[in-house]
Scaffold this active site. Structure first.
Site, mmCIF file in Angstrom:
data_model
loop_
_atom_site.group_PDB
_atom_site.id
_atom_site.type_symbol
_atom_site.label_atom_id
_atom_site.label_comp_id
_atom_site.label_asym_id
_atom_site.label_seq_id
_atom_site.Cartn_x
_atom_site.Cartn_y
_atom_site.Cartn_z
ATOM 1 N N TRP A 14 1.214 -1.036 -0.676
ATOM 2 C CA TRP A 14 0.021 -0.476 -0.017
ATOM 3 C C TRP A 14 1.060 0.941 -0.100
ATOM 4 O O TRP A 14 0.263 2.391 -0.574
ATOM 5 C CB TRP A 14 -1.136 -0.078 1.434
ATOM 6 N N HIS A 97 12.960 -2.539 -0.570
ATOM 7 C CA HIS A 97 12.369 -1.631 -1.610
ATOM 8 C C HIS A 97 12.664 -0.248 -2.521
ATOM 9 O O HIS A 97 13.639 -0.014 -1.337
ATOM 10 C CB HIS A 97 10.417 -1.131 -1.124
ATOM 11 N N GLU A 99 12.065 2.353 -3.137
ATOM 12 C CA GLU A 99 11.980 4.170 -2.598
ATOM 13 C C GLU A 99 12.657 3.396 -1.053
ATOM 14 O O GLU A 99 13.204 4.993 -1.362
ATOM 15 C CB GLU A 99 10.050 4.059 -2.233
ATOM 16 N N SER A 212 4.241 -2.153 -12.062
ATOM 17 C CA SER A 212 2.538 -1.912 -12.441
ATOM 18 C C SER A 212 2.191 -2.938 -13.618
ATOM 19 O O SER A 212 1.473 -3.618 -14.415
ATOM 20 C CB SER A 212 3.147 -1.198 -13.688
ATOM 21 N N GLY A 233 1.642 -2.587 -6.073
ATOM 22 C CA GLY A 233 1.371 -1.363 -6.073
ATOM 23 C C GLY A 233 0.618 -1.040 -6.261
ATOM 24 O O GLY A 233 -0.994 -1.058 -5.063
ATOM 25 N N GLY A 234 0.202 0.501 -6.686
ATOM 26 C CA GLY A 234 -1.063 0.876 -7.137
ATOM 27 C C GLY A 234 -2.294 -0.072 -7.038
ATOM 28 O O GLY A 234 -2.601 0.672 -6.390
HETATM 29 C C1 PEP Z 1 5.590 -1.422 -5.701
HETATM 30 O O1 PEP Z 1 5.253 -0.241 -4.995
HETATM 31 O O2 PEP Z 1 6.728 -2.540 -5.346
HETATM 32 C C2 PEP Z 1 5.224 -1.818 -7.119
HETATM 33 C C3 PEP Z 1 5.203 -2.538 -8.110
HETATM 34 O O3 PEP Z 1 4.136 -0.522 -7.457
HETATM 35 P P1 PEP Z 1 3.735 -0.781 -8.574
HETATM 36 O O4 PEP Z 1 2.721 -2.083 -9.256
HETATM 37 O O5 PEP Z 1 2.264 0.415 -8.808
HETATM 38 O O6 PEP Z 1 4.143 -0.149 -9.951
#
Ligand code: PEP
Length: 249
Positions: A14, A97, A99, A212, A233-234
């Site tokens: 999240w 991660h 980020e 994604s 993620g999203g």
């Molecule tokens: C993530 O944050 O681990 C991720 C894969 O993000 P997203 O699915 O939004 O690309």
């Protein structure tokens, strides 16, 4: 290739999203879902672990955190250790991660220490690795991922199959760009070879793809021989999308 021997997972991340009101509906939808094909987890912001513990109740969804301290306890202001996560029902924690590597300057050595501390505290680490766009464009993707895995060598040697890995190309996270199933599969096969070099048992560790993933592309990604599900993620913030991805396992 013994994919059937490996746990298939879909794990939501999240990130720093949510509120008590918004989460309540999401936890309710997740708790009501039944997946016969794999394991499902959700890594929520730390303050919402209690809500998750209650909201997911006896459901099959595994609760997780997005980070964990490399330390057991002590003077580490702001950090949260594995035993604390366990007290609130979390048995998974993301480590490394991209980020956190990018905004918190986490090194691969720190990531390995966090993974070690997680395991020691009874929390399964989801070790995230992945290259940047410039790594990929200059042909350095495998070298980068190998360097990220290297500090985990001893841990992999000792733990074997008890770890989860996530390959998340940085250029595909939150950008709408997904690695093609062939690009993802090639890197997953490379990661599997690397971890197997450290421990033959690690051959059966789960390696998830993240970047994604959406209901429309999940099935093809997950059907690759070395891809054991996804880190989402999203799309994990929208119950219907996340559960459609779970059903793509
Ligand atoms: C993530 O944050 O681990 C991720 C894969 O993000 P997203 O699915 O939004 O690309």
């Amino acid at each position: 290739m013994r994919k059937d021997r490996r746990h298939q997972w879909v794990i939501g991340n999240w990130k720093m999203n949510g509120s008590l009101a918004v989460n309540a509906a999401l936890f309710e939808a997740l708790a009501a879902h039944r997946s016969s094909r794999g394991r499902v987890g959700v890594c929520v912001p730390t303050p919402y672990l209690t809500q998750g513990q209650r909201g997911l109740g006896a459901s099959e969804i595994v609760l997780g955190a997005q980070d964990v301290s490399a330390h057991v306890d002590g003077a580490y202001t702001g950090q949260v250790c594995a035993s604390m996560l366990r007290e609130f029902g979390a048995t998974l924690a993301l480590v490394g991660h991209s980020e956190r590597r990018q905004y918190n300057g986490e090194t691969s050595i720190e990531v390995a220490a966090k993974a070690r501390a997680a395991l020691a505290g009874g929390v399964t680490p989801v070790i995230c690795v992945g290259e940047t766009l410039s790594d990929r464009e200059t042909g350095a993707a495998e070298k980068t991922v190998a360097a990220q895995l290297a500090p985990c060598a001893e841990l992999i040697r000792v733990t074997g199959v008890g770890l989860i890995f996530a390959y998340e190309p940085v250029w595909a996270i939150g950008t709408g760009k997904t690695a093609s199933p062939q690009q993802a599969e090639a890197m997953h096969a490379f990661i599997r070879d690397e971890i197997t070099r450290f421990s033959p048992d690690a051959r059966d560790a789960s390696i998830l793809y993240g970047g994604s993933v959406k209901p429309g592309n999940a099935r093809e990604l997950f059907s690759q021989p070395n891809i054991d599900g996804g880190l989402i993620g999203g799309a994990s913030l929208i119950a219907s999308d996340f559960l459609a991805i779970v059903d793509a396992l």
